[in-house]
Design a protein around this motif. Structure first.
Motif, PDB file in Angstrom:
ATOM      1  N   UNK A   1     -35.043  22.697 -14.273  1.00 39.96           N
ATOM      2  CA  UNK A   1     -35.064  21.421 -13.554  1.00 39.96           C
ATOM      3  C   UNK A   1     -33.915  21.293 -12.559  1.00 39.96           C
ATOM      4  N   UNK A   2     -32.710  21.651 -12.995  1.00 40.27           N
ATOM      5  CA  UNK A   2     -31.554  21.475 -12.107  1.00 40.27           C
ATOM      6  C   UNK A   2     -31.623  22.467 -10.954  1.00 40.27           C
ATOM      7  N   UNK A   3     -32.242  23.625 -11.173  1.00 45.52           N
ATOM      8  CA  UNK A   3     -32.430  24.591 -10.093  1.00 45.52           C
ATOM      9  C   UNK A   3     -33.361  24.007  -9.032  1.00 45.52           C
ATOM     10  N   UNK A   4     -34.431  23.359  -9.465  1.00 44.40           N
ATOM     11  CA  UNK A   4     -35.351  22.735  -8.507  1.00 44.40           C
ATOM     12  C   UNK A   4     -34.665  21.605  -7.742  1.00 44.40           C
ATOM     13  N   UNK A   5     -33.807  20.859  -8.424  1.00 44.06           N
ATOM     14  CA  UNK A   5     -33.055  19.790  -7.754  1.00 44.06           C
ATOM     15  C   UNK A   5     -32.118  20.381  -6.713  1.00 44.06           C
ATOM     16  N   UNK A   6     -31.383  21.429  -7.088  1.00 47.89           N
ATOM     17  CA  UNK A   6     -30.480  22.113  -6.154  1.00 47.89           C
ATOM     18  C   UNK A   6     -31.252  22.675  -4.963  1.00 47.89           C
TER      19      UNK A   6
ATOM     20  N   UNK B   1     -35.298  30.008  -5.782  1.00 49.22           N
ATOM     21  CA  UNK B   1     -35.858  28.651  -5.869  1.00 49.22           C
ATOM     22  C   UNK B   1     -36.420  28.346  -7.254  1.00 49.22           C
ATOM     23  N   UNK B   2     -36.597  29.383  -8.083  1.00 48.31           N
ATOM     24  CA  UNK B   2     -37.097  29.188  -9.447  1.00 48.31           C
ATOM     25  C   UNK B   2     -36.179  29.893 -10.433  1.00 48.31           C
ATOM     26  N   UNK B   3     -36.256  29.479 -11.673  1.00 48.84           N
ATOM     27  CA  UNK B   3     -35.442  30.005 -12.763  1.00 48.84           C
ATOM     28  C   UNK B   3     -35.566  31.526 -12.857  1.00 48.84           C
ATOM     29  N   UNK B   4     -34.464  32.227 -12.678  1.00 44.73           N
ATOM     30  CA  UNK B   4     -34.455  33.692 -12.678  1.00 44.73           C
ATOM     31  C   UNK B   4     -34.863  34.277 -14.021  1.00 44.73           C
TER      32      UNK B   4
ATOM     33  N   UNK C   1     -41.353  20.124 -12.198  1.00 44.38           N
ATOM     34  CA  UNK C   1     -39.942  20.199 -11.797  1.00 44.38           C
ATOM     35  C   UNK C   1     -39.781  19.894 -10.315  1.00 44.38           C
ATOM     36  N   UNK C   2     -40.676  20.437  -9.492  1.00 47.13           N
ATOM     37  CA  UNK C   2     -40.613  20.192  -8.053  1.00 47.13           C
ATOM     38  C   UNK C   2     -40.844  18.717  -7.731  1.00 47.13           C
TER      39      UNK C   2
ATOM     40  N   UNK D   1     -26.886  29.326 -12.939  1.00 49.92           N
ATOM     41  CA  UNK D   1     -26.117  28.447 -12.058  1.00 49.92           C
ATOM     42  C   UNK D   1     -25.159  29.250 -11.185  1.00 49.92           C
ATOM     43  N   UNK D   2     -24.474  30.220 -11.790  1.00 60.85           N
ATOM     44  CA  UNK D   2     -23.478  30.998 -11.056  1.00 60.85           C
ATOM     45  C   UNK D   2     -24.107  31.878  -9.984  1.00 60.85           C
ATOM     46  N   UNK D   3     -25.275  32.455 -10.254  1.00 64.34           N
ATOM     47  CA  UNK D   3     -25.917  33.352  -9.291  1.00 64.34           C
ATOM     48  C   UNK D   3     -26.333  32.600  -8.029  1.00 64.34           C
ATOM     49  N   UNK D   4     -26.478  31.276  -8.125  1.00 65.08           N
ATOM     50  CA  UNK D   4     -26.897  30.454  -6.987  1.00 65.08           C
ATOM     51  C   UNK D   4     -25.728  29.837  -6.231  1.00 65.08           C
TER      52      UNK D   4
END
Length: 269
Positions: free
Chosen positions: A146-151, A89-92, A117-118, A187-190
């Motif tokens: 930011x895009x991770x939080x959106x995803x 849920x957060x940047x690795x 970001x949330x 991005x790929x790990x998610x």
């Protein structure tokens, strides 16, 4: 009792439960003594260097760059990361990048706080009827916070039966050469579907455009990393003024799966 990866951990005390977690090989979790909450293990420099088999920052950056186009080795790297800390849920890589790789003075590379970001992810939540066709867009993505939080907000607004990766397509842009490997891996790990544009957002001088694709449409799987050709069609589609780097020929995705899912539940706020 505590539940982790489908296993029920039962102990008479927090300490006993913690011991049982480690005995069962679930070392990614720890029990917080004060509250009894389970928290993820730390994924810091030492852990990343151990996984990569390196001792220095320059060696680690070379390692993650070299992995970009090696899917088997890349996925093995991801599995080892998730075995230590499975919180997606957060940047690795954020903490590591901020401390060892960010070019704050020369490139003004700094990062948006998680709380902001949330909030932005919630504000930007929509009902998937965006005219642009993108589920989310960040023109200055950095390592992808930011895009991770959106995803993450998108997937949590669904159920396991209505969420399908094929329903979501994101786009990010980033200028910094040193940031791109971290962004692509994040991005790929998610298992996200995302177009990653490496270049100048304003002048549109672009080095490469990557298409990170969850080819198996599996929300528990990883994504492929493909590089788009430098054709006139791609140039027009993404408003490229000039290609500032030679094209990279690399395609991983072959057959693409489509997994049926229930109608989407996600609604705008």
């Amino acid at each position: 009792p505590y539940c982790h990866e489908g296993k029920i951990i039962v102990g008479d005390s927090d300490l006993q439960a913690n011991v049982m977690i480690h005995r069962q090989g679930l070392g990614a979790l720890h029990v917080r003594e004060a509250t009894g909450d389970i928290v993820m293990a730390k994924l810091g420099r030492d852990e990343l260097y151990t996984i990569a088999g390196v001792n220095q920052h320059t060696e680690f950056e070379k390692f993650i760059r070299d992995l970009l186009f090696k899917p088997k080795e890349r996925n093995s790297f991801y599995k080892k990361i998730l075995a230590i800390n499975s919180n997606v849920s957060t940047d690795t890589f954020r903490e590591y990048f901020e401390e060892y790789a960010a070019e704050r003075k020369s490139q003004q590379q700094d990062f948006t706080p998680n709380s902001v970001s949330e909030l932005l992810a919630k504000i930007a939540r929509n009902d998937n009827s965006s005219e642009s066709g993108w589920s989310g867009y960040d023109p200055t993505a950095g390592t992808g916070s930011l895009i991770i939080k959106k995803w993450n907000d998108d997937r949590l607004a669904e159920t396991p039966f209505s969420y399908a990766p094929h329903n979501y397509l994101y786009m990010v842009e980033e200028f910094g050469d040193n940031v791109i490997p971290y962004l692509l891996h994040n991005i790929a790990i998610r298992g996200m579907n995302c177009v990653v544009i490496h270049g100048d957002t304003l002048e549109r001088n672009i080095k490469q455009i990557y298409f990170v694709q969850n080819s198996h449409d599996d929300y528990m799987g990883f994504s492929d990393i493909n590089v788009m050709p430098h054709t006139d069609k791609v140039k027009e589609e993404f408003n490229v003024s000039n290609w500032s780097e030679k094209a990279i020929e690399h395609v991983e995705s072959d057959k693409v799966a489509y997994i049926p899912a229930l109608p989407m539940h996600r609604k705008h706020i």
